[in-house]
Motif scaffolding. Sequence first.
Motif, short mmCIF file in Angstrom:
data_model
loop_
_atom_site.label_atom_id
_atom_site.label_comp_id
_atom_site.label_asym_id
_atom_site.label_seq_id
_atom_site.Cartn_x
_atom_site.Cartn_y
_atom_site.Cartn_z
N TYR A 36 8.24 -2.90 10.92
CA TYR A 36 7.35 -1.88 11.45
C TYR A 36 6.04 -2.42 12.03
CZ TYR A 36 10.62 1.06 8.89
OH TYR A 36 11.77 1.65 8.43
N GLY A 37 5.79 -3.70 11.86
CA GLY A 37 4.58 -4.31 12.42
C GLY A 37 3.30 -3.71 11.87
N ILE A 38 3.25 -3.52 10.57
CA ILE A 38 2.12 -2.84 9.93
C ILE A 38 1.40 -3.76 8.95
CG2 ILE A 38 3.08 -0.53 10.22
CD1 ILE A 38 4.17 -0.68 7.39
N PRO A 39 0.13 -3.48 8.67
CA PRO A 39 -0.62 -4.31 7.73
C PRO A 39 -0.27 -3.98 6.28
CG PRO A 39 -2.00 -2.52 8.49
CD PRO A 39 -0.72 -2.42 9.27
N ALA A 40 -0.48 -4.96 5.41
CA ALA A 40 -0.35 -4.76 3.98
C ALA A 40 -1.72 -4.98 3.34
CB ALA A 40 0.66 -5.73 3.38
N TYR A 41 -2.05 -4.18 2.34
CA TYR A 41 -3.33 -4.28 1.64
C TYR A 41 -3.10 -4.69 0.20
CZ TYR A 41 -5.51 -1.89 5.60
OH TYR A 41 -5.96 -1.56 6.85
N LEU A 42 -3.77 -5.77 -0.22
CA LEU A 42 -3.64 -6.30 -1.57
C LEU A 42 -4.97 -6.92 -1.98
CD1 LEU A 42 -1.79 -7.25 -4.02
CD2 LEU A 42 -1.51 -9.39 -2.73
N SER A 43 -5.37 -6.71 -3.22
CA SER A 43 -6.60 -7.32 -3.71
C SER A 43 -6.48 -8.84 -3.71
CB SER A 43 -6.91 -6.84 -5.13
OG SER A 43 -7.95 -7.60 -5.70
N GLU A 44 -7.51 -9.51 -3.24
CA GLU A 44 -7.53 -10.97 -3.25
C GLU A 44 -7.44 -11.52 -4.66
OE1 GLU A 44 -7.73 -13.58 -0.73
OE2 GLU A 44 -6.75 -11.85 0.20
N ALA A 45 -7.91 -10.73 -5.63
CA ALA A 45 -7.88 -11.17 -7.03
C ALA A 45 -6.46 -11.34 -7.56
CB ALA A 45 -8.64 -10.18 -7.91
N ASP A 46 -5.47 -10.80 -6.85
CA ASP A 46 -4.08 -10.91 -7.30
C ASP A 46 -3.29 -11.95 -6.51
OD1 ASP A 46 -4.04 -9.27 -9.47
OD2 ASP A 46 -2.52 -7.92 -8.70
N ARG A 47 -3.93 -12.72 -5.69
CA ARG A 47 -3.21 -13.73 -4.92
C ARG A 47 -2.57 -14.78 -5.84
NH1 ARG A 47 -0.39 -13.56 -0.51
NH2 ARG A 47 -1.22 -11.88 0.71
N GLU A 48 -3.31 -15.24 -6.85
CA GLU A 48 -2.75 -16.22 -7.78
C GLU A 48 -1.66 -15.59 -8.63
OE1 GLU A 48 -1.69 -19.58 -9.56
OE2 GLU A 48 -3.05 -19.41 -7.83
N VAL A 49 -1.86 -14.31 -8.99
CA VAL A 49 -0.82 -13.59 -9.74
C VAL A 49 0.46 -13.53 -8.91
CG1 VAL A 49 -0.15 -11.33 -10.65
CG2 VAL A 49 -2.45 -12.22 -11.07
N HIS B 265 14.17 10.43 8.78
CA HIS B 265 13.25 11.57 8.75
C HIS B 265 12.16 11.47 9.82
CE1 HIS B 265 15.18 12.00 4.81
NE2 HIS B 265 14.77 13.26 4.83
N GLY B 266 12.29 10.51 10.72
CA GLY B 266 11.33 10.37 11.80
C GLY B 266 9.94 9.98 11.33
N ILE B 267 9.87 9.31 10.20
CA ILE B 267 8.58 8.91 9.62
C ILE B 267 8.06 7.66 10.31
CG2 ILE B 267 7.50 8.06 7.49
CD1 ILE B 267 9.52 9.89 5.99
N ILE B 268 6.74 7.58 10.49
CA ILE B 268 6.11 6.47 11.20
C ILE B 268 5.20 5.71 10.24
CG2 ILE B 268 4.72 5.82 13.19
CD1 ILE B 268 5.35 8.65 14.33
N PRO B 269 5.67 4.62 9.65
CA PRO B 269 4.82 3.85 8.73
C PRO B 269 3.61 3.25 9.45
CG PRO B 269 7.13 3.29 8.43
CD PRO B 269 7.03 4.08 9.70
N GLU B 270 2.45 3.37 8.80
CA GLU B 270 1.22 2.82 9.35
C GLU B 270 0.68 1.65 8.54
OE1 GLU B 270 -1.52 6.01 11.42
OE2 GLU B 270 -1.18 6.58 9.32
N ALA B 271 0.99 1.61 7.24
CA ALA B 271 0.42 0.58 6.38
C ALA B 271 1.21 0.49 5.09
CB ALA B 271 -1.04 0.87 6.07
#
Length: 236
Positions: free
Chosen positions: A77-90, A50-56
């Motif tokens: 896609y060479g894009i960043p991921a966003y995750l709460s630090e509070a879930d790193r141990e999870v 669909h010619g979609i361009i992922p950004e994140a």
Amino acid sequence: MLNIYTLHFNLFMENTYIAWDEDTKKAIIVDPGCSDEDERQKLFSFIEGHGIIPEAIFLTHGHMDHIMGVKDCKERYGIPAYLSEADREVLREHARQGAKLGLSPEAGEFESSPLEDGQVLSYAGTEWKVITTPGHSPGGVCFYSSDAKVIFTGDSLFKGTIGRTDLFGGDYDKLIVSVMEKVMGLDGDTAVYPGHAEGTSISDERTHNPFLEPFNEPEQEGIDWDAEGIELDGQV
């Protein structure tokens, strides 16, 4: 206009969302849960076809069924991921548990940018407000666009229920407070895209969700998910 497409992945039928701006084709991937090569190709084929361009990549929390495709999406896609630090141990704990189900623990080994309550992220042609909703997991968050009238709630809020709190780091009291104080006050016609099962609206949950009884009073009509132009497995 924001378009949203839903894919159902892995053993838990997790909802992976692709949300993109119709004009620019710029997009976010929410909770990529693809767990094998067939599922990864299904995700990539839809995006590229669909010619979609992922950004994140937006992650509502760190449970394995929501993050198994993150590494592949980041690499492709060479894009960043966003995750709460509070879930790193999870994330680490669920990787260990997932190994018992034959899932690769390496799926949780990826870099991510932290999230804070009230933070605003600008992707896919809209602004997304981060709403922290701990309870299902310590670092659970929702992503809300007031312009598009859309919220991705992960496993914090579902149609007629809320997320389970008996998993590692879960807290029922925190989840109820999170949803009641931070989510239920949004505009009633906001479309809710949960981490599993079908979608709903803020209005419908205020009126019908038995876990949110103080809000269970008749009010404005909610979204008709069968109406033309509104469907969970299509576009909004």
